[in-house]
Design an enzyme around this catalytic site. Structure first.
Site, PDB file in Angstrom:
ATOM      1  CG  HIS A 184      -2.041   1.313   1.238  1.00 31.96           C
ATOM      2  ND1 HIS A 184      -2.704   1.998   2.487  1.00 31.96           N
ATOM      3  CD2 HIS A 184      -2.775   1.714  -0.161  1.00 31.96           C
ATOM      4  CE1 HIS A 184      -3.025   2.723   2.118  1.00 31.96           C
ATOM      5  NE2 HIS A 184      -3.483   2.649   0.930  1.00 31.96           N
ATOM      6  CE1 TYR A 212       7.562  18.198 -19.014  1.00 28.91           C
ATOM      7  CE2 TYR A 212       6.619  19.296 -21.174  1.00 28.91           C
ATOM      8  CZ  TYR A 212       7.881  19.386 -20.205  1.00 28.91           C
ATOM      9  OH  TYR A 212       8.587  20.065 -20.222  1.00 28.91           O
ATOM     10  CB  ALA A 213       4.083  10.266 -21.671  1.00 29.33           C
ATOM     11  CG  ASN A 214       7.621  11.335 -17.863  1.00 24.98           C
ATOM     12  OD1 ASN A 214       7.845  10.421 -18.568  1.00 24.98           O
ATOM     13  ND2 ASN A 214       7.626  12.468 -18.302  1.00 24.98           N
ATOM     14  CG  HIS A 235       9.451  17.889 -16.315  1.00 29.39           C
ATOM     15  ND1 HIS A 235       8.886  15.844 -16.318  1.00 29.39           N
ATOM     16  CD2 HIS A 235      11.190  17.483 -16.576  1.00 29.39           C
ATOM     17  CE1 HIS A 235       9.667  15.150 -16.625  1.00 29.39           C
ATOM     18  NE2 HIS A 235      11.178  16.317 -17.187  1.00 29.39           N
ATOM     19  CG  ASP A 262       8.966  11.152 -21.213  1.00 24.54           C
ATOM     20  OD1 ASP A 262      10.255  10.592 -21.001  1.00 24.54           O
ATOM     21  OD2 ASP A 262       8.541  11.514 -21.939  1.00 24.54           O
TER      22      ASP A 262
END
Length: 139
Positions: free
Chosen positions: A20, A128-130, A106, A28
């Site tokens: 948990h 920013y594909a995170n 970021h 990316d």
């Protein structure tokens, strides 16, 4: 042979070990990965697999309580941002919970990846594909 969705043994193992609130970063092809954090590199070529394919595969086996994204995704990659939010909303409905989303800079996101149990790298080559997924519990 494993019957579940994920065939990658490293990825299956890290999800099985999550407790948990443990964190797992999906990223990316360009996100720097801390040297001390486990790297699971799924990238084959540019765009393969896509970020959303990796998110879809991971979230079929991972219980997700919350997510963290870089605030820059909102303006710099709006279509991916909307698709990710839609996926998280649908996932929350399937899990029977609401998945909270928090935005940080970021730079703070990159620092936060040091807390992840692992960083899973996709072949995505868009900005920013995170996302950092925080594990929930199934009870």
């Amino acid at each position: 042979m494993k019957k579940g969705v994920l065939l990658n043994s490293d990825l299956s193992a890290v999800i099985a070990r999550l407790g948990h609130t443990d964190q797992l970063t999906l990223c990316d092809a360009g996100l720097p990965i801390p040297a001390a954090t486990q790297r699971i590199d799924l990238a084959l070529t540019q765009g393969v697999p896509t970020f959303l394919q990796v998110v879809g595969g991971v979230t079929q086996e991972m219980q997700v309580e919350s997510a963290i994204m870089a605030e820059e995704i909102v303006e710099q990659n709006p279509s991916l941002h909307q698709a990710l939010l839609a996926h998280l909303t649908e996932l929350g409905q399937r899990q029977g919970n609401s998945i909270s989303v928090r935005y940080i800079s970021h730079e703070a996101f990159k620092a936060q990846t040091e807390r992840s149990r692992a960083v899973i790298r996709s072949g995505e080559c868009s900005p920013y594909a995170n996302v950092i997924l925080c594990a929930g519990v199934t009870f």
